[in-house]
Design a protein around this motif. Structure first.
Motif, mmCIF file in Angstrom:
data_model
loop_
_atom_site.group_PDB
_atom_site.id
_atom_site.type_symbol
_atom_site.label_atom_id
_atom_site.label_comp_id
_atom_site.label_asym_id
_atom_site.label_seq_id
_atom_site.Cartn_x
_atom_site.Cartn_y
_atom_site.Cartn_z
ATOM 1 N N TYR A 14 -7.954 -9.602 -13.507
ATOM 2 C CA TYR A 14 -6.529 -9.425 -13.197
ATOM 3 C C TYR A 14 -6.024 -8.192 -13.949
ATOM 4 O O TYR A 14 -6.140 -8.125 -15.180
ATOM 5 C CB TYR A 14 -5.716 -10.657 -13.602
ATOM 6 C CG TYR A 14 -4.241 -10.525 -13.315
ATOM 7 C CD1 TYR A 14 -3.766 -10.552 -12.007
ATOM 8 C CD2 TYR A 14 -3.328 -10.337 -14.350
ATOM 9 C CE1 TYR A 14 -2.414 -10.408 -11.744
ATOM 10 C CE2 TYR A 14 -1.976 -10.188 -14.092
ATOM 11 C CZ TYR A 14 -1.523 -10.225 -12.782
ATOM 12 O OH TYR A 14 -0.183 -10.078 -12.511
ATOM 13 N N GLU A 74 5.799 -13.562 -6.270
ATOM 14 C CA GLU A 74 5.050 -12.505 -5.589
ATOM 15 C C GLU A 74 3.708 -12.218 -6.250
ATOM 16 O O GLU A 74 2.711 -11.950 -5.577
ATOM 17 C CB GLU A 74 5.879 -11.219 -5.538
ATOM 18 C CG GLU A 74 7.020 -11.250 -4.543
ATOM 19 C CD GLU A 74 6.541 -11.493 -3.121
ATOM 20 O OE1 GLU A 74 5.531 -10.877 -2.724
ATOM 21 O OE2 GLU A 74 7.163 -12.297 -2.409
ATOM 22 N N ALA A 75 3.665 -12.250 -7.584
ATOM 23 C CA ALA A 75 2.416 -11.977 -8.295
ATOM 24 C C ALA A 75 1.356 -13.011 -7.941
ATOM 25 O O ALA A 75 0.183 -12.672 -7.720
ATOM 26 C CB ALA A 75 2.656 -11.965 -9.800
ATOM 27 N N HIS A 86 1.352 -14.910 -5.175
ATOM 28 C CA HIS A 86 1.059 -14.758 -3.750
ATOM 29 C C HIS A 86 0.048 -13.633 -3.535
ATOM 30 O O HIS A 86 -0.915 -13.771 -2.776
ATOM 31 C CB HIS A 86 2.352 -14.459 -2.988
ATOM 32 C CG HIS A 86 2.159 -14.338 -1.511
ATOM 33 N ND1 HIS A 86 1.851 -15.416 -0.700
ATOM 34 C CD2 HIS A 86 2.204 -13.237 -0.683
ATOM 35 C CE1 HIS A 86 1.713 -14.995 0.548
ATOM 36 N NE2 HIS A 86 1.923 -13.689 0.581
ATOM 37 N N SER A 87 0.254 -12.510 -4.227
ATOM 38 C CA SER A 87 -0.649 -11.370 -4.100
ATOM 39 C C SER A 87 -2.047 -11.714 -4.612
ATOM 40 O O SER A 87 -3.053 -11.348 -3.999
ATOM 41 C CB SER A 87 -0.077 -10.178 -4.887
ATOM 42 O OG SER A 87 -0.966 -9.087 -4.869
ATOM 43 N N PHE A 88 -2.114 -12.431 -5.733
ATOM 44 C CA PHE A 88 -3.396 -12.828 -6.311
ATOM 45 C C PHE A 88 -4.142 -13.777 -5.375
ATOM 46 O O PHE A 88 -5.340 -13.626 -5.157
ATOM 47 C CB PHE A 88 -3.166 -13.500 -7.658
ATOM 48 C CG PHE A 88 -4.426 -13.904 -8.376
ATOM 49 C CD1 PHE A 88 -5.145 -12.986 -9.129
ATOM 50 C CD2 PHE A 88 -4.891 -15.214 -8.302
ATOM 51 C CE1 PHE A 88 -6.312 -13.361 -9.793
ATOM 52 C CE2 PHE A 88 -6.048 -15.599 -8.961
ATOM 53 C CZ PHE A 88 -6.761 -14.669 -9.710
ATOM 54 N N LYS A 89 -3.427 -14.730 -4.793
ATOM 55 C CA LYS A 89 -4.042 -15.712 -3.904
ATOM 56 C C LYS A 89 -4.586 -15.073 -2.632
ATOM 57 O O LYS A 89 -5.571 -15.535 -2.067
ATOM 58 C CB LYS A 89 -3.025 -16.800 -3.519
ATOM 59 C CG LYS A 89 -2.701 -17.769 -4.630
ATOM 60 C CD LYS A 89 -1.526 -18.676 -4.270
ATOM 61 C CE LYS A 89 -1.847 -19.585 -3.105
ATOM 62 N NZ LYS A 89 -0.731 -20.543 -2.845
ATOM 63 N N ASN A 90 -3.933 -14.005 -2.184
ATOM 64 C CA ASN A 90 -4.309 -13.395 -0.907
ATOM 65 C C ASN A 90 -5.552 -12.521 -0.980
ATOM 66 O O ASN A 90 -6.067 -12.077 0.036
ATOM 67 C CB ASN A 90 -3.150 -12.559 -0.355
ATOM 68 C CG ASN A 90 -2.095 -13.439 0.298
ATOM 69 O OD1 ASN A 90 -2.334 -14.615 0.570
ATOM 70 N ND2 ASN A 90 -0.935 -12.880 0.547
ATOM 71 N N LYS A 91 -6.023 -12.244 -2.207
ATOM 72 C CA LYS A 91 -7.252 -11.472 -2.331
ATOM 73 C C LYS A 91 -8.440 -12.351 -1.942
ATOM 74 O O LYS A 91 -8.543 -13.497 -2.370
ATOM 75 C CB LYS A 91 -7.428 -10.965 -3.761
ATOM 76 C CG LYS A 91 -6.437 -9.867 -4.138
ATOM 77 C CD LYS A 91 -6.737 -9.312 -5.514
ATOM 78 C CE LYS A 91 -5.777 -8.180 -5.853
ATOM 79 N NZ LYS A 91 -6.049 -7.612 -7.187
#
Length: 260
Positions: A6, A51-52, A54-59
């Motif tokens: 991260y 948002e942080a 959500h962005s992490f999960k979408n990877k």
């Protein structure tokens, strides 16, 4: 254990940390909640939400690390994992922390093959030879000679002070070609040979390697002046062109460079 990063930092989720230390995730959470004063965000852990998160999960690589309904995710750094190890205080936790520190947080560097080592050495040797050749060429000229050099470059027929260095190089090679009674392509071949000799290199091969490195299509032409400009070697090219152009006997200019 699947590695998780991260913001360029190697981390572990609460579930991964609990699995490594052979305890329940709830125990990790309780230790954290009971000792908040001993944990610093950004140093021992990262807290992801909104948002942080959500962005992490979408990877793609993180798709199985976060529960579908999770609203907050804690990611533990090496220091955070160490702090939890001390709080748990079990033999297993200490054993696993040593393993995590050695193989997860500080994985061993990939060993270079013999070919890779030789390639690196060859590349460094070429750079050293170029530096030496450049220094020798410049040391040949006194400050006064340098003034003459710049004056010649700006005032001979076909080269003006408004031209940029790429244009100057083209003009100088064109003037040398005319002076030597050669065709334009022959003039560039002579220049290329002189440059290769002066700097112990193969500029055409260098252009091919440059195109591969920067994903430039093979069919796309990269001219010598364009290449020299891209890699910051126009001054070296101008020195070679000047030596060719201002040699008293244009036809033997390359022999002069070889002797020097």
């Amino acid at each position: 254990m699947y590695p998780v990063d991260y913001n360029g930092v190697r981390v572990l989720t609460t579930e991964q940390l609990a699995q490594a230390y052979e305890c329940e995730p709830q125990q990790i959470k309780q230790n954290f909640n009971n000792n908040l004063d001993h944990f610093v965000e950004g140093k021992h852990y990262f807290k992801l939400e909104s948002e942080a998160l959500h962005s992490f999960k979408n990877k793609v690589e993180n798709i199985d690390l976060v529960g579908k309904n999770a609203r907050i995710l804690y990611l533990w750094t090496r220091r955070g994992a160490s702090r939890h190890c001390k709080m748990l205080g079990t033999e297993k936790a200490w054993e696993m922390y040593d393993n995590l520190e050695e193989n997860y947080f500080n994985p061993p560097q990939k060993k270079m093959t013999a070919a890779e080592i030789l390639s690196g050495m060859a590349e460094e040797l070429v750079k050293q030879e170029r530096r030496t050749a450049r220094l020798e060429m410049r040391q040949e000229q006194s400050e006064e000679n340098l003034k003459i050099l710049h004056s010649r470059m700006d005032t001979f027929n076909g080269v003006g002070t408004d031209e940029d260095k790429r244009q100057k190089l083209n003009s100088m090679v064109r003037a040398f070609t005319h002076k030597a009674g050669l065709r334009f392509d022959e003039g560039w071949r002579n220049f290329t040979h002189a440059y290769n000799t002066a700097f112990h290199t193969n500029v055409n091969l260098s252009i091919t390697n440059y195109k591969e490195k920067h994903n430039i299509q093979k069919k796309k032409r990269v001219t010598l002046p364009e290449y020299f400009e891209r890699v910051g070697l126009l001054d070296d090219a101008l020195m070679v062109a000047d030596k060719l152009l201002n040699d008293a006997h244009a036809h033997s200019a390359i022999d002069s460079i070889l002797k020097n």
